[in-house]
Each structure stands twice: as C-alpha cells, then as structure tokens.
Scaffold this active site. Structure first.
Site, PDB file in Angstrom:
ATOM      1  N   GLY A 231      10.264  -5.896 -16.540  1.00 50.85           N
ATOM      2  CA  GLY A 231       9.680  -4.925 -17.200  1.00 50.85           C
ATOM      3  C   GLY A 231      10.587  -5.240 -18.688  1.00 50.85           C
ATOM      4  N   CYS A 232      11.212  -6.227 -19.126  1.00 52.60           N
ATOM      5  CA  CYS A 232      11.601  -6.037 -21.063  1.00 52.60           C
ATOM      6  C   CYS A 232      10.554  -6.027 -21.685  1.00 52.60           C
ATOM      7  CB  CYS A 232      13.195  -6.818 -20.650  1.00 52.60           C
ATOM      8  SG  CYS A 232      13.038  -8.196 -20.039  1.00 52.60           S
ATOM      9  N   GLY A 233       9.785  -7.742 -21.723  1.00 53.58           N
ATOM     10  CA  GLY A 233       9.103  -7.670 -22.274  1.00 53.58           C
ATOM     11  C   GLY A 233       9.634  -9.306 -22.810  1.00 53.58           C
ATOM     12  N   LEU A 234      10.994  -9.743 -21.976  1.00 53.54           N
ATOM     13  CA  LEU A 234      11.307 -10.960 -22.084  1.00 53.54           C
ATOM     14  C   LEU A 234      11.386 -11.977 -21.027  1.00 53.54           C
ATOM     15  CD1 LEU A 234      13.832 -10.480 -25.222  1.00 53.54           C
ATOM     16  CD2 LEU A 234      11.329 -11.377 -25.305  1.00 53.54           C
ATOM     17  N   CYS A 235      11.395 -11.405 -19.675  1.00 55.38           N
ATOM     18  CA  CYS A 235      11.856 -11.973 -18.665  1.00 55.38           C
ATOM     19  C   CYS A 235      11.058 -13.574 -18.367  1.00 55.38           C
ATOM     20  CB  CYS A 235      11.074 -10.877 -17.189  1.00 55.38           C
ATOM     21  SG  CYS A 235      12.333  -9.198 -17.496  1.00 55.38           S
TER      22      CYS A 235
END
Length: 272
Positions: free
Chosen positions: A109-113
């Site tokens: 859920g970090c947006g960069l995974c």
C-alpha cells in the site's frame, strides 16, 4: 509417479446434419511448483513431462542461475494435485537468490510496490553477439521440420512446441507443452543438460513472439528466433536492442525478416 501427458475425454461433435458421440485425446495440465532451496519461486500450469528440463530452463531463462553448474541437486516430487520441481543451488548462488527475495519484499500500500515488478517486466537484456549464420532454407524449412517432432500436438491438436535449429542440420531437438513459454524453458533446459550451446543455432517456435520469449532467448544466449506467427512490436524492439535476429510467419517456404536480418541475408549459399 509418471503422469499421462494426455487423456481420452468424451464429448459430442455437433454438425449441421446432427451430432455424434466422440472421444478426443486432450493434453493434461498440472500445477508445477518451481522450488529453489526450499522456497517456491513460481507455480506454472504445464504439461507434466520433461519436468527437469522445465526447471533448469526456467532457472536459466529467469536469471536465477547463470549456468547449470550452479545447481547442486534436483528432485521431482509428485503430489495428488501437482508436481514439485525442487532445485538446490550452489551456496554463492543461493545467497544471491535470498538477497533478491529480500529486496523484493516491502510494505503493502505504499504506492511504489509495483515498481520492481514493472522493471522486471522489461528488464535489461544481455546482448547476444554470436556470429551464427542461417541460410534462407534453414529458416524457410524450420517450422515444417519442427512440425515433424510434435507427437503430442499430432495426438491432441492443442500444444505448442519449441525446437533448436542448427545450420545445415535442421531442428535437432524439440520440446512440447500446453504453454509456449514452458515449451521454450523445457528446450533451454534440455540443451543445457546436453551441453549444447544455444549460440550455435536458432530457437523455432509454433507461437507468436512476445516479450517474454525474447527475454528467454537473450538470457539463453541464442542469436535467432524463428516463429510461425507474428511478433509484437515491443518484442521486436527488445530483440533489436539485444542483437537477436527475428524471422516471423515462417511457413510454406517463406518468412518475414525483422531485427538483425544480416544473419540470414549474408550471401551464404543455400544448400538444396
């Protein structure tokens, strides 16, 4: 236990003038877990034959190993619901694989995974600089030669194949599978175990040419891909960058040449 590659299944053939009971020989699919040092790297649906070839080829074409010498041991374990292909790697390669797994693990859920996964989809490829030359007849006859080495296709009409063509010799080895990527992995594994250098010939495929097939070709060090169907434009761009010759629509004595045509259009005389 040996698993059947196909089974006879009942059905009904329906035509304009009626229907009739039929029994068709259809290919089997089994889940195959590719397990490295006790950890599952991938689970693929595959034809349950040539599993050792599949595991070795997958390890090579996915960059998990760089040579067959990095495999310490292999075991094929059959279960009720599928097959485990277990490989144990040499200590130095095992450490690199563990480090790669750790690098890919991260918070959700970090947006960069997804970035690493996207990078892997179009990963940098090694340049294939083999000087292998193919004659026009080598390429024109390739898919017909491969067709003669597809007993499971003849039985089921439902499998792909990958073959290895050597100049002047034709297709010298082939592997079949319900999956085109699996068939190529099985071929790469078979060549590695036989000590045959992919740089000395070309891969011949019954399918279209996608990015993943070009990637596997590059990591195997094979200088040419010959296919019965079309390439994608992205696959062609990658092949051109990696130094791989691409011949598509190879059938009925003709073909289209795209990336690096010089390996075929080299002035070498055809042998009748």
């Amino acid at each position: 236990m040996d698993r059947p590659l196909s089974r006879s299944m009942p059905g009904r053939a329906v035509h304009a003038d009626g229907q009739v009971a039929v029994a068709r020989s259809l290919p089997e699919e089994s889940p195959v877990a590719l397990v490295f040092d006790g950890t599952t790297q991938a689970v693929m649906m595959a034809t349950p034959g040539d599993i050792a070839d599949f595991a070795v080829g997958f390890a090579l074409s996915e960059g998990i190993i760089s040579s067959i010498a990095e495999i310490e041991a292999f075991e094929e374990v059959s279960h009720d619901r599928g097959i485990e292909a277990r490989l144990w790697l040499r200590a130095d390669r095992s450490k690199r694989l563990l480090a790669r797994r750790r690098a890919m693990a991260g918070p959700v859920g970090c947006g960069l995974c997804g970035i690493e996964s996207l990078d892997q989809a179009l990963r940098p490829l090694p340049t294939v600089d083999a000087t292998t030359v193919l004659s026009r007849l080598d390429v024109a006859r390739a898919t017909d030669a491969l067709s003669r080495l597809q007993p499971l296709r003849d039985q089921t009409r439902a499998t792909h194949a990958a073959g290895f063509l050597q100049p002047g010799k034709g297709v010298v080895v082939a592997r079949e599978d319900v999956g085109r990527h699996n068939a190529l992995d099985k071929l790469i594994g078979a060549l590695a175990q036989a000590g045959t250098d992919p740089a000395t010939g070309a891969f011949v495929l019954t399918s279209r040419l996608s990015v993943e097939l070009v990637q596997k070709c590059a990591f195997a060090g094979c200088p040419a891909l010959i296919a019965a169907s079309a390439p994608t434009s992205t696959a062609l761009r990658l092949a051109d960058e990696a130094g791989i010759t691409v011949a598509a629509f190879s059938r009925d004595g003709g073909f289209d040449l795209y990336a690096h045509p010089e390996r075929v259009l080299s002035g070498v005389a055809d042998v009748a």
